[in-house]
Design a protein around this motif. Structure first.
Motif, PDB file in Angstrom:
ATOM      1  N   LYS A  39     -18.494  25.265 -13.342  1.00 45.21           N
ATOM      2  CA  LYS A  39     -18.044  24.174 -12.478  1.00 45.21           C
ATOM      3  C   LYS A  39     -17.904  24.668 -11.045  1.00 45.21           C
ATOM      4  O   LYS A  39     -17.686  25.860 -10.800  1.00 45.21           O
ATOM      5  N   ASP A  40     -18.035  23.751 -10.104  1.00 43.71           N
ATOM      6  CA  ASP A  40     -17.840  24.030  -8.681  1.00 43.71           C
ATOM      7  C   ASP A  40     -16.366  24.330  -8.441  1.00 43.71           C
ATOM      8  O   ASP A  40     -15.484  23.677  -9.015  1.00 43.71           O
ATOM      9  N   ILE A  41     -16.083  25.313  -7.589  1.00 45.07           N
ATOM     10  CA  ILE A  41     -14.687  25.649  -7.291  1.00 45.07           C
ATOM     11  C   ILE A  41     -13.955  24.477  -6.646  1.00 45.07           C
ATOM     12  O   ILE A  41     -12.730  24.427  -6.613  1.00 45.07           O
ATOM     13  N   LEU A  42     -14.705  23.513  -6.176  1.00 45.49           N
ATOM     14  CA  LEU A  42     -14.141  22.263  -5.682  1.00 45.49           C
ATOM     15  C   LEU A  42     -13.236  21.620  -6.731  1.00 45.49           C
ATOM     16  O   LEU A  42     -12.223  20.996  -6.400  1.00 45.49           O
ATOM     17  N   PHE A  44     -11.833  23.345  -9.465  1.00 45.00           N
ATOM     18  CA  PHE A  44     -10.963  24.266 -10.194  1.00 45.00           C
ATOM     19  C   PHE A  44      -9.545  23.697 -10.230  1.00 45.00           C
ATOM     20  O   PHE A  44      -9.036  23.207  -9.205  1.00 45.00           O
ATOM     21  N   ASN A  45      -8.910  23.774 -11.394  1.00 45.47           N
ATOM     22  CA  ASN A  45      -7.499  23.397 -11.452  1.00 45.47           C
ATOM     23  C   ASN A  45      -6.640  24.606 -11.075  1.00 45.47           C
ATOM     24  O   ASN A  45      -7.167  25.698 -10.805  1.00 45.47           O
ATOM     25  N   LYS A  46      -5.336  24.423 -11.060  1.00 42.29           N
ATOM     26  CA  LYS A  46      -4.444  25.481 -10.598  1.00 42.29           C
ATOM     27  C   LYS A  46      -4.605  26.755 -11.421  1.00 42.29           C
ATOM     28  O   LYS A  46      -4.678  27.862 -10.870  1.00 42.29           O
ATOM     29  N   GLU A  47      -4.644  26.617 -12.734  1.00 36.18           N
ATOM     30  CA  GLU A  47      -4.751  27.790 -13.609  1.00 36.18           C
ATOM     31  C   GLU A  47      -6.063  28.534 -13.365  1.00 36.18           C
ATOM     32  O   GLU A  47      -6.102  29.775 -13.379  1.00 36.18           O
ATOM     33  N   GLU A  48      -7.121  27.797 -13.131  1.00 35.41           N
ATOM     34  CA  GLU A  48      -8.427  28.423 -12.880  1.00 35.41           C
ATOM     35  C   GLU A  48      -8.456  29.125 -11.525  1.00 35.41           C
ATOM     36  O   GLU A  48      -9.055  30.195 -11.385  1.00 35.41           O
ATOM     37  N   ILE A  49      -7.790  28.547 -10.535  1.00 40.36           N
ATOM     38  CA  ILE A  49      -7.706  29.192  -9.219  1.00 40.36           C
ATOM     39  C   ILE A  49      -6.937  30.498  -9.329  1.00 40.36           C
ATOM     40  O   ILE A  49      -7.349  31.542  -8.791  1.00 40.36           O
ATOM     41  N   ILE A  50      -5.816  30.469 -10.036  1.00 42.20           N
ATOM     42  CA  ILE A  50      -5.001  31.677 -10.208  1.00 42.20           C
ATOM     43  C   ILE A  50      -5.798  32.745 -10.948  1.00 42.20           C
ATOM     44  O   ILE A  50      -5.772  33.928 -10.589  1.00 42.20           O
ATOM     45  N   SER A  51      -6.526  32.345 -11.970  1.00 45.75           N
ATOM     46  CA  SER A  51      -7.335  33.291 -12.734  1.00 45.75           C
ATOM     47  C   SER A  51      -8.420  33.907 -11.861  1.00 45.75           C
ATOM     48  O   SER A  51      -8.689  35.112 -11.922  1.00 45.75           O
ATOM     49  N   TRP A  52      -9.043  33.085 -11.031  1.00 40.92           N
ATOM     50  CA  TRP A  52     -10.090  33.565 -10.102  1.00 40.92           C
ATOM     51  C   TRP A  52      -9.521  34.562  -9.104  1.00 40.92           C
ATOM     52  O   TRP A  52     -10.098  35.637  -8.887  1.00 40.92           O
ATOM     53  N   SER A  91      -3.372  23.823  -2.984  1.00 42.77           N
ATOM     54  CA  SER A  91      -2.074  23.677  -2.313  1.00 42.77           C
ATOM     55  C   SER A  91      -0.905  23.864  -3.263  1.00 42.77           C
ATOM     56  O   SER A  91       0.241  23.990  -2.819  1.00 42.77           O
ATOM     57  N   THR A  92      -1.181  23.887  -4.559  1.00 37.18           N
ATOM     58  CA  THR A  92      -0.088  23.942  -5.541  1.00 37.18           C
ATOM     59  C   THR A  92       0.254  25.364  -5.972  1.00 37.18           C
ATOM     60  O   THR A  92       1.240  25.572  -6.674  1.00 37.18           O
ATOM     61  N   VAL A  93      -0.549  26.341  -5.567  1.00 37.20           N
ATOM     62  CA  VAL A  93      -0.276  27.739  -5.934  1.00 37.20           C
ATOM     63  C   VAL A  93       0.875  28.255  -5.079  1.00 37.20           C
ATOM     64  O   VAL A  93       0.856  28.150  -3.850  1.00 37.20           O
ATOM     65  N   THR A  94       1.907  28.821  -5.719  1.00 32.57           N
ATOM     66  CA  THR A  94       3.116  29.235  -5.017  1.00 32.57           C
ATOM     67  C   THR A  94       3.079  30.712  -4.610  1.00 32.57           C
ATOM     68  O   THR A  94       2.276  31.487  -5.128  1.00 32.57           O
ATOM     69  N   GLU A  95       3.989  31.069  -3.687  1.00 32.68           N
ATOM     70  CA  GLU A  95       4.123  32.467  -3.258  1.00 32.68           C
ATOM     71  C   GLU A  95       4.447  33.363  -4.443  1.00 32.68           C
ATOM     72  O   GLU A  95       3.905  34.464  -4.568  1.00 32.68           O
ATOM     73  N   ASP A  96       5.354  32.922  -5.311  1.00 32.45           N
ATOM     74  CA  ASP A  96       5.747  33.733  -6.471  1.00 32.45           C
ATOM     75  C   ASP A  96       4.570  33.963  -7.409  1.00 32.45           C
ATOM     76  O   ASP A  96       4.418  35.055  -7.982  1.00 32.45           O
ATOM     77  N   GLU A  97       3.730  32.947  -7.564  1.00 31.97           N
ATOM     78  CA  GLU A  97       2.558  33.103  -8.432  1.00 31.97           C
ATOM     79  C   GLU A  97       1.566  34.091  -7.836  1.00 31.97           C
ATOM     80  O   GLU A  97       0.973  34.890  -8.574  1.00 31.97           O
TER      81      GLU A  97
END
Length: 341
Positions: A39-42, A44-52, A91-97
């Motif tokens: 899938k296009d990174i366009l 990606f959900n939050k979990e996929e962004i964090i994994s990437w 925008s939903t990925v936090t500093e702590d994550e």
């Protein structure tokens, strides 16, 4: 390396024509993970962004820059109706994550990090090269010791101060008390590139993009003043005839491109990293490490304008540089001990 679903991305890249190389680099860095998830990174959900991001093995600062760039792409996709979900997941990925998935920033820089930032090497794909030859040269000269007297000296350097035949920066032509500095072919390449470049690309962030959408005739670059000095001021508003960039402006540029890369490219930090690198070179070449070693005096102290008439100053400086060496290159612990005997 290719670009996944290039049609969408090329449309997006066309909005930033003067930053095309940056965006092609960024999407080359998302390609393998997009293929993995099909899938296009366009989208990606939050979990996929964090994994990437975790897979990239980058510092927190670099991860924040990656997120900013991804937000820009996802916002564009939302506006164009290309996104499947009506949310900017980046925008939903936090500093702590981010803290939990990134590597610790050692602050000081290895020569590989510096070389990749200035385009001299391309083996660390997670580091985006700077957008301007002026900035690459600024970082490299600080790394080579040209800023050791004071930052303002950099604003006085002209193209003619470089001796291309002998590969020397003639700092003594600026001030008799300054030491000349040996440079290399890549440094001279950057000098020529700077001389023949008439624009200064802006380091775009989310605020810049918002302004771009609101401001008529918004440009992603500034024109620069024609001058013999290697660091050129930009023409912003009315040109009042300044042909030399100011020292605070160089520091502001370093702050902007540090945020852009996620690396601490402040001139002082780059200079400290350069000192550690040149000590490393002296060890690599089999020389003894002491304040009276000719290799240390000429290859380190004189290059970085450390007073060679003051044994105590040299001794304290060498202790500090040794500590920095081991912070960046801990594998040199035994080699340093052996060379210091």
């Amino acid at each position: 390396m290719g670009i996944y679903q290039a049609k969408n991305k090329n449309e997006f890249i066309n909005k930033f024509i003067n930053n095309e190389n940056h965006w092609r680099w960024f999407f080359a860095n998302t390609f393998s993970y997009e293929q993995k998830l099909n899938k296009d990174i366009l989208d990606f959900n939050k979990e996929e962004i964090i994994s990437w991001l975790k897979d990239k093995k980058i510092t927190k600062g670099s991860a924040k820059s990656y997120l900013d760039w991804l937000k820009m792409y996802q916002e564009w996709g939302l506006q164009q109706g290309e996104k499947r979900l009506n949310i900017i997941e980046a925008s939903t990925v936090t500093e702590d994550e981010l803290e939990g998935i990134t590597i610790k920033d050692k602050d000081l820089l290895s020569f590989n990090s510096v070389y990749n930032a200035i385009g001299k090497s391309h083996d660390m794909v997670e580091i985006q090269p700077l957008l301007n030859y002026q900035d690459m040269l600024l970082v490299y000269l600080a790394f080579l010791g040209a800023a050791s007297n004071k930052t303002s000296v950099l604003t006085e350097i002209k193209h003619d101060h470089f001796d291309f035949d002998n590969k020397i920066l003639r700092m003594s032509q600026i001030n008799n008390y300054y030491n000349d500095i040996i440079v290399d072919d890549y440094c001279l390449y950057l000098v020529d590139k700077v001389k023949n470049t008439n624009i200064y690309n802006r380091y775009m962030d989310l605020n810049s993009v918002e302004n771009r959408n609101k401001t008529k005739n918004f440009r992603t670059y500034y024109d620069v003043v024609g001058t013999d000095y290697i660091f050129k001021p930009t023409i912003v508003g009315v040109n009042v005839g300044n042909t030399r960039v100011s020292s605070p402006t160089l520091s502001m540029r370093a702050k902007a491109f540090s945020k852009y890369t996620g690396l601490n490219l402040s001139l002082k930090n780059v200079e400290k990293s350069g000192k550690a690198y040149f000590l490393k070179l002296i060890i690599d070449r089999g020389y003894k490490i002491s304040i009276h070693s000719e290799a240390v005096v000429n290859g380190l102290f004189k290059r970085f304008s450390i007073n060679t008439n003051d044994d105590d100053r040299m001794y304290q400086s060498l202790i500090s540089i040794k500590k920095d060496l081991l912070k960046i290159y801990p594998e040199y612990t035994d080699l340093l001990k052996k060379a210091s005997k």
